[in-house]
Design an enzyme around this catalytic site. Structure first.
Site, PDB file in Angstrom:
ATOM      1  N   ARG A 296       0.407  -0.668   0.617  1.00  0.00           N
ATOM      2  CA  ARG A 296       0.128   0.222   0.280  1.00  0.00           C
ATOM      3  C   ARG A 296       0.819   1.483   0.052  1.00  0.00           C
ATOM      4  O   ARG A 296       0.145   2.374  -0.467  1.00  0.00           O
ATOM      5  CB  ARG A 296      -1.023   0.210   1.747  1.00  0.00           C
ATOM      6  CG  ARG A 296      -1.943  -0.645   0.447  1.00  0.00           C
ATOM      7  CD  ARG A 296      -3.150  -0.914   2.604  1.00  0.00           C
ATOM      8  NE  ARG A 296      -4.189  -2.143   1.839  1.00  0.00           N
ATOM      9  CZ  ARG A 296      -5.313  -2.516   2.810  1.00  0.00           C
ATOM     10  NH1 ARG A 296      -4.388  -2.216   3.763  1.00  0.00           N
ATOM     11  NH2 ARG A 296      -6.011  -3.081   1.931  1.00  0.00           N
ATOM     12  N   TYR A 436      -6.018  -0.412  -6.836  1.00  0.00           N
ATOM     13  CA  TYR A 436      -5.207  -1.860  -6.153  1.00  0.00           C
ATOM     14  C   TYR A 436      -5.049  -2.079  -5.174  1.00  0.00           C
ATOM     15  O   TYR A 436      -4.512  -0.859  -4.401  1.00  0.00           O
ATOM     16  CB  TYR A 436      -4.917  -2.999  -7.246  1.00  0.00           C
ATOM     17  CG  TYR A 436      -3.618  -1.970  -8.063  1.00  0.00           C
ATOM     18  CD1 TYR A 436      -3.036  -2.778  -8.845  1.00  0.00           C
ATOM     19  CD2 TYR A 436      -2.922  -1.153  -7.118  1.00  0.00           C
ATOM     20  CE1 TYR A 436      -1.869  -1.968  -9.623  1.00  0.00           C
ATOM     21  CE2 TYR A 436      -1.562  -0.558  -7.631  1.00  0.00           C
ATOM     22  CZ  TYR A 436      -1.029  -1.263  -8.376  1.00  0.00           C
ATOM     23  OH  TYR A 436       0.380  -0.416  -9.194  1.00  0.00           O
ATOM     24  N   GLU A 437      -4.338  -3.397  -4.639  1.00  0.00           N
ATOM     25  CA  GLU A 437      -4.217  -3.064  -3.004  1.00  0.00           C
ATOM     26  C   GLU A 437      -5.130  -2.287  -2.269  1.00  0.00           C
ATOM     27  O   GLU A 437      -5.116  -1.566  -0.803  1.00  0.00           O
ATOM     28  CB  GLU A 437      -3.162  -2.467  -2.762  1.00  0.00           C
ATOM     29  CG  GLU A 437      -1.514  -2.955  -3.821  1.00  0.00           C
ATOM     30  CD  GLU A 437      -1.909  -4.594  -3.902  1.00  0.00           C
ATOM     31  OE1 GLU A 437      -2.119  -5.337  -2.505  1.00  0.00           O
ATOM     32  OE2 GLU A 437      -0.655  -4.883  -4.440  1.00  0.00           O
ATOM     33  N   GLY A 438      -6.425  -2.975  -2.346  1.00  0.00           N
ATOM     34  CA  GLY A 438      -7.694  -2.504  -1.440  1.00  0.00           C
ATOM     35  C   GLY A 438      -7.685  -0.563  -1.859  1.00  0.00           C
ATOM     36  O   GLY A 438      -7.308   0.505  -2.492  1.00  0.00           O
TER      37      GLY A 438
END
Length: 584
Positions: A296, A436-438
């Site tokens: 993140r 992406y990545e949350g």
């Protein structure tokens, strides 16, 4: 298209004067990574990235990655030469332990280097980025045998790594995954299932790919509590370290994407592939979050990286493109950089980039303190700060990346909409980073749902008070800092008021808090940026370098006067509640 060079001197200034790198270099294990060494390293890295990696960016976009009928993936020819040089230079290994062939440098140095490679070619940089996330997971949870088998070659970059999380029916809901892991009776597991959106899931740049795969063992609890994590290498590794037979994992297809065309985003099928359990069964979410939290911050830095690349190109174009006659000038036309609105766009880009770069490096420096400081209380406090800053950095950084790359197209006018100029690629490439990545909405939910409540809100309030400490320094400075001080004070008040509302409302009405979470997170990003730019301006004023002092003052003042006031305007949205969101 303009020549590109990562701004090594700007990064060095932030490390020294904003995030306190000299103190960091005195922590146990970092004695060899003094500031002078790091500054020299950054200059060498900037040379390498600009000459070797940056020229592959455009060809990566136009040629892209292609899946062949036999399941192999072909990449642009330029990628192999650049990747081999990247590995030979040891650029990806610097922030990892020396016992596994790493350089033992602080994480903040590794992140600074990540910005350079990502701005040079984001699609290319995703390969070492995903590898580094897999390395961190193995460092935290891998057995001694697993570390010895995989880490040395992953750290050097001779082997790459991936994360296999997402499935077609699950999306961001990891707890809904259905991939199965059945014990084989010999300590290994048989992995069966399909994963999507697997970045660099298949390629031929390296001899092996180490996939980290989330799956369920028989009888595992439902949801996220029943997830385990497995090493599933592309090729099995023999006891002597040599490569054995091909494992049962294949690339079914690659996605046709808006951007990052040179990065193969794969649909991966596991048909009874041999997997090796990391840690214990049902520990997969803990392992995943090690990968995800590192990723993140790296994704937030992608926002900085693409914004920097786009800004440099917009600045170069604005100096060369002549159109219209600027006020007060003679002749037939002027370079468009002489027009006030173009100046406004460029200054907004420059100030925003400086702010979010400082935020990313601050976050990484706190990670180093949390892992290396000898005092337990200091480590714990740094860990709290990392928890607070990470969702802000990921979300705000990628939002700014979208905005700056879009603004760079605007500076180019109609030519910005034409692919041949190359500036549109930065806009297309960075767009995925907010997803992406949350997704950024998930980051905002994490901020208000988990991070604000640490120590019943005391942790976050302490950090706001810590930031307020700069007001005394600004008051003691000369009159040029007066508007910075006034605006920061006003926006500290707005942020604290919104935070108080969030803490008071959250228990009784979590829906209301979640409804305002995204504008609230942006308030945090804007305030952090203004605070850090002010810190840099004060440091530059005391440096004895008049040119540097003027530059940092102007950027901090522009940000304070023209960007920071957005914070108060967002207060209403942050605290409006959920009534109208669900009314229709």
């Amino acid at each position: 298209m303009s020549d590109f060079r990562p701004p090594a001197s700007e990064t060095a200034f932030i490390l020294e004067h904003v995030v306190g790198y000299r103190d960091l270099a005195e922590l146990p294990g970092f004695e060899h990574a003094d500031l002078d060494t790091v500054v020299e390293l950054l200059d060498e890295a900037a040379d390498f990235m600009s000459k070797v990696v940056a020229p592959t960016n455009r060809v990566g976009d136009t040629e892209g990655a292609r899946r062949n009928p036999d399941g192999t993936v072909t990449l642009p020819d330029a990628f192999r030469k650049a990747y081999d040089a990247y590995v030979d230079g040891g650029w990806g290994s610097l922030p990892f332990p020396e016992e596994f062939e790493g350089g033992g440098f602080p994480s903040v140095v590794g992140l600074a280097l990540q910005e350079m490679v990502q701005s040079s070619n984001m699609a290319f940089a995703l390969c070492p980025l995903l590898t580094q996330g897999a390395i961190d997971a193995l460092l935290h949870y891998g057995s001694d045998d697993q570390k010895a088998t995989y880490l040395p070659k992953m750290v050097t970059g001779e082997w790459t790594g991936t994360m296999h999380l997402t499935e077609p029916q699950a999306g961001s809901d990891v707890g809904a995954l259905t991939t199965k892991a059945v014990p084989n009776g010999d300590g290994t597991y048989s992995i069966t299932g399909q994963k999507i959106f697997i970045t660099w899931g298949e390629h031929e740049l390296t001899d092996n790919i180490v996939h980290l795969v989330l799956a369920r063992t028989p009888g595992a609890p439902a949801g996220t509590r029943g997830i385990s994590c497995f090493i599933v290498p592309k090729y099995l590794v023999n006891e002597d370290g040599s490569l054995g037979e091909r494992n049962g994992t294949t690339c079914l297809s690659i996605e046709h994407k808006l951007g990052i065309h040179g990065s193969p985003t794969c649909v991966m099928q596991h048909d009874g592939a041999t997997g090796y359990l990391i840690g214990e069964e049902n520990q997969g979410m803990r392992i995943m979050f090690v990968m995800m939290n590192v990723a993140r911050l790296s994704v937030g830095m992608q926002g900085v990286a693409l914004a920097e690349r786009a800004y440099q190109q917009a600045l170069s174009y604005a100096k060369e493109r002549r159109q219209g006659l600027a006020v007060g000038q003679t002749g037939t036309d002027s370079p468009i950089i002489d027009h006030p609105d173009v100046r406004r766009m460029l200054m907004t880009q420059r100030a925003s980039i400086a702010a979010i770069r400082s935020m990313m490096l601050l976050n990484a420096s706190q990670m180093d303190i949390a892992s290396h400081h000898p005092d337990p209380e200091t480590r714990q406090r740094a860990s709290e700060i990392v928890g607070l800053l990470t969702p802000i950095c990921k979300s705000f950084g990628t939002d700014i990346g979208n905005e700056v790359t879009s603004s760079a197209i605007q500076v180019h006018g109609g030519m910005g909409y034409i692919e041949e100029t190359g500036v549109a690629q930065h806009f297309r490439d960075v767009r995925i980073a907010a997803i992406y990545e949350g997704t950024n909405g998930i980051q905002a939910a994490d901020l208000v749902g988990r991070k604000l409540g640490v120590r019943d809100g005391a942790s976050v309030m302490e950090y706001i008070a810590h930031m307020r400490g700069i007001l005394g320094e600004l008051t003691a400075a000369d009159d040029d800092f007066a508007t910075i001080s006034a605006e920061l004070g006003k926006q500290f008040d707005a942020l604290e008021s919104a935070t108080t509302w969030m803490l008071r409302t959250g228990i009784a009405d979590p829906q209301a808090v979640l409804s305002g979470s995204s504008p609230y997170l942006r308030m945090w990003g804007l305030v952090l940026g203004g605070w850090l730019l002010a810190k840099g301006a004060i440091a530059a004023a005391d440096s004895g370098d008049e040119s540097l002092a003027k530059e940092k003052l102007v950027i901090a003042r522009f940000y304070a006067e023209q960007i920071l006031p957005q914070v108060s305007g967002l207060s209403g949205a942050a605290t409006a509640g959920s009534r109208d969101l669900f009314a229709l």
